[in-house]
Design a protein around this motif. Structure first.
Motif, short mmCIF file in Angstrom:
data_model
loop_
_atom_site.label_atom_id
_atom_site.label_comp_id
_atom_site.label_asym_id
_atom_site.label_seq_id
_atom_site.Cartn_x
_atom_site.Cartn_y
_atom_site.Cartn_z
N SER A 206 0.71 -1.32 0.16
CA SER A 206 0.01 -0.06 -0.05
C SER A 206 0.91 1.49 -0.11
O SER A 206 1.79 1.53 0.86
CB SER A 206 -0.97 0.00 1.15
N TYR A 207 0.58 2.17 -0.76
CA TYR A 207 1.23 3.54 -0.99
C TYR A 207 0.04 4.56 -0.39
O TYR A 207 -0.94 4.44 -0.87
CB TYR A 207 1.43 3.94 -2.48
N SER B 205 -0.76 8.43 -0.03
CA SER B 205 -0.49 9.91 -0.50
C SER B 205 -0.69 10.78 1.15
O SER B 205 0.15 11.77 0.92
CB SER B 205 -1.55 10.07 -1.27
N ASN C 30 -5.21 5.91 -0.58
CA ASN C 30 -4.27 4.70 -0.56
C ASN C 30 -4.40 4.01 -1.95
O ASN C 30 -5.31 3.78 -2.36
CB ASN C 30 -4.61 3.64 0.68
N ASP C 31 -3.26 3.77 -2.16
CA ASP C 31 -3.31 2.81 -3.57
C ASP C 31 -2.93 1.42 -3.10
O ASP C 31 -1.63 1.17 -2.95
CB ASP C 31 -1.88 3.66 -4.45
N ASP C 32 -3.81 0.62 -3.14
CA ASP C 32 -3.44 -0.81 -2.69
C ASP C 32 -3.44 -1.80 -3.56
O ASP C 32 -4.16 -1.77 -4.61
CB ASP C 32 -4.59 -1.04 -1.74
N GLN C 33 -2.66 -2.85 -3.31
CA GLN C 33 -2.46 -4.08 -4.16
C GLN C 33 -2.49 -5.17 -2.88
O GLN C 33 -2.12 -5.39 -2.36
CB GLN C 33 -1.05 -4.10 -4.66
N LYS D 296 -5.95 -4.53 -7.64
CA LYS D 296 -5.48 -3.27 -7.35
C LYS D 296 -6.84 -2.14 -6.99
O LYS D 296 -7.61 -2.21 -8.05
CB LYS D 296 -4.43 -2.93 -8.64
N LEU E 129 -7.95 2.12 -5.31
CA LEU E 129 -7.74 3.17 -4.56
C LEU E 129 -8.86 3.04 -3.45
O LEU E 129 -9.98 2.93 -3.52
CB LEU E 129 -7.87 4.43 -5.40
N LEU F 19 -3.36 8.34 -12.82
CA LEU F 19 -3.35 6.96 -12.73
C LEU F 19 -2.32 6.05 -13.62
O LEU F 19 -1.82 5.42 -13.43
CB LEU F 19 -4.90 6.42 -12.95
N ARG G 53 1.05 8.21 -10.95
CA ARG G 53 1.03 8.22 -9.47
C ARG G 53 1.17 9.37 -8.91
O ARG G 53 1.46 9.50 -7.58
CB ARG G 53 1.57 7.07 -8.86
#
Length: 239
Positions: free
Chosen positions: A21-22, A24, A45-48, A114, A116, A193, A207
Motif C-alpha cells: 500500500s502506498y 499519499s 491509498n493505492d492498494d494491491q 489493485k 484506490l 493513474l 501516481r
C-alpha cells in the motif's frame, strides 16, 4: 492560486506481504505532519492485495469511504447486510456514519486486486450508514471529465455527505481541457493513474499528486496518453 506537488516516490509505503500500500497522506504507521490531508480529503491509498487475501471485518464511523478498483475483483461485505463484488469500471461508496463494520477481500485465486481507497471527512456526523455502487463504464468521456461522485443523490455518479465532486479523465496525447471548480472555496487534488499530464508549468507522471486551490479553473494537458482522477473537495475542515 496555491499548489502542492507530491511526487509518487515520496508517498508512504507499507509491505505486509499480502498487502502492498502506498499512502499519499499520513495513514497507519506512515506519519508526515505535512501530509495529513488535502482539505477534507483525508486518505488516498493505492492498494494491491494478493489473491485470496484481504482486510478482515473492521469498524469505521463518521467517514465517507470510496473504493475505485483498477484491476481484479474486490469482494465487499458489511454489517448492513451488503455483499457485493466491485470491478474496474465501477465505484463503491460507504457512509460509515454512526458506525459500520466491513471487510474487503480479493476473490481471485490467481490475480492481484489493485484499488484506490479514499476517505473524505463528511459535513454531517452520525448519519445512518449507507452503501452504494455504480458502473461507470458507459459514460466514459474521452478528453473530458466524467463525473463519478457529487453531493447530489440525483446527479451523475455516487453521492456522499460532503460538497465534493470526483471526475475520471482519459486524455489522448496532445489534448487538453479546462476544469472549472464547482465551488470557489474548494480545491482539487489531481492524481495521475497512468501516463503524463501538465498543469501550468508542472509536469505530473504516473501516481504523482497535485493539489490546487484558490483558483476558479485550470487547464490540464496530456503530454502522453493519460488517465487521471480529479477530487474536488472543501479546503476548510468541519468545525
Amino acid at each position: 492560486m496555491k499548489t502542492v506537488y507530491h511526487n509518487a516516490d515520496t508517498r508512504g509505503y507499507a509491505d505486509h506481504g499480502w498487502l502492498k500500500s502506498y499512502h499519499s497522506f499520513s495513514f497507519a504507521n506512515y506519519y508526515n505532519p505535512e501530509r495529513m490531508n488535502f482539505g477534507v480529503l483525508r486518505v488516498l491509498n493505492d492498494d494491491q492485495v494478493a489473491s485470496g487475501m484481504g482486510f478482515g471485518k473492521h469498524p469505521h464511523r463518521d467517514m465517507e469511504i470510496i473504493s475505485i478498483p483498477l484491476e481484479g475483483d474486490l469482494e465487499h461485505q458489511d454489517s448492513m447486510g451488503t455483499s457485493a463484488v466491485i470491478r474496474k469500471g465501477e465505484i463503491q461508496v460507504m457512509s460509515a456514519g454512526t458506525g459500520v463494520q466491513h471487510s474487503e477481500f480479493n476473490r481471485n485465486k490467481d490475480q492481484l486486486v489493485k484499488f484506490l481507497q479514499i476517505w473524505v471527512i463528511p459535513n454531517k456526523m452520525n448519519v445512518a450508514p449507507r452503501y452504494d455502487k455504480i458502473s461507470i463504464r458507459e459514460n466514459e468521456k474521452l478528453n473530458g471529465f466524467q463525473q463519478i461522485l457529487s453531493p447530489n443523490p440525483d446527479d451523475e455518479g455516487v453521492w456522499i455527505h460532503q460538497d465534493a465532486w470526483f471526475y475520471l479523465a482519459k486524455f489522448e496525447k496532445g489534448n487538453s481541457n479546462e476544469y472549472h471548480l464547482n465551488r470557489p472555496e474548494n480545491g482539487v487534488y489531481v492524481f495521475v493513474l497512468k501516463g503524463s499530464v501538465k498543469i501550468g508549468d508542472q509536469v505530473l507522471e504516473t501516481r504523482d499528486g497535485y493539489g490546487i486551490w484558490e483558483v476558479e479553473s485550470f487547464t490540464l494537458e496530456a503530454t502522453e496518453d493519460a488517465e487521471i482522477l480529479l477530487m474536488e473537495v472543501p479546503m476548510q475542515l468541519p468545525q
